[in-house]
Design a protein around this motif. Sequence first.
Motif, PDB file in Angstrom:
ATOM      1  N   ARG A  64       0.861  -1.188   0.000  1.00 12.92           N
ATOM      2  CA  ARG A  64       0.000   0.000   0.000  1.00 12.92           C
ATOM      3  C   ARG A  64       0.893   1.233   0.000  1.00 12.92           C
ATOM      4  NH1 ARG A  64      -4.006  -0.572   4.085  1.00 12.92           N
ATOM      5  NH2 ARG A  64      -5.289  -1.439   2.436  1.00 12.92           N
ATOM      6  N   GLU A  69      -2.991   0.485  -3.848  1.00 18.10           N
ATOM      7  CA  GLU A  69      -2.415  -0.813  -3.513  1.00 18.10           C
ATOM      8  C   GLU A  69      -1.837  -1.419  -4.783  1.00 18.10           C
ATOM      9  OE1 GLU A  69      -5.506  -3.083  -1.656  1.00 18.10           O
ATOM     10  OE2 GLU A  69      -5.052  -2.252   0.309  1.00 18.10           O
ATOM     11  N   ALA A  87      -6.798   2.145  -2.907  1.00 19.17           N
ATOM     12  CA  ALA A  87      -6.710   1.449  -1.627  1.00 19.17           C
ATOM     13  C   ALA A  87      -8.053   0.971  -1.135  1.00 19.17           C
ATOM     14  CB  ALA A  87      -6.049   2.343  -0.580  1.00 19.17           C
TER      15      ALA A  87
END
Length: 115
Positions: A64, A69, A87
């Motif tokens: 992350r 991510e 994310a």
Amino acid sequence: MDLDQYIRFLMALVFVVALIMVVAWVMRRVGMAGGTVRGRARQRRLSVVEALPIDAKRRLILVRRDDREHLILLSANGDLLVDSAPAAGFDTALARNADTFAARPADAAPAGSPQ
């Protein structure tokens, strides 16, 4: 060796270990300890969310960074970015792709299938 030499050796060893601990404490206080970022209310921008070994030479890493991510395949031959998503996550991206697939018209059958 006499007892006197053993005692001197032991005292020198204790002195060297204590000196190493003092130097490490001073370096940490000054901010020279490995990799930590010091600053006002600074949050970490990079973290490893999960790591999954595939076999002895390959592993998948979910990293992350800020609001994204990244899924990375690490191997002996090199590293490969498999996927990147916000994310909010891969779960959201998978759900969105599943919705897109479900919303596909029925007459758009895959090539080579009987109609």
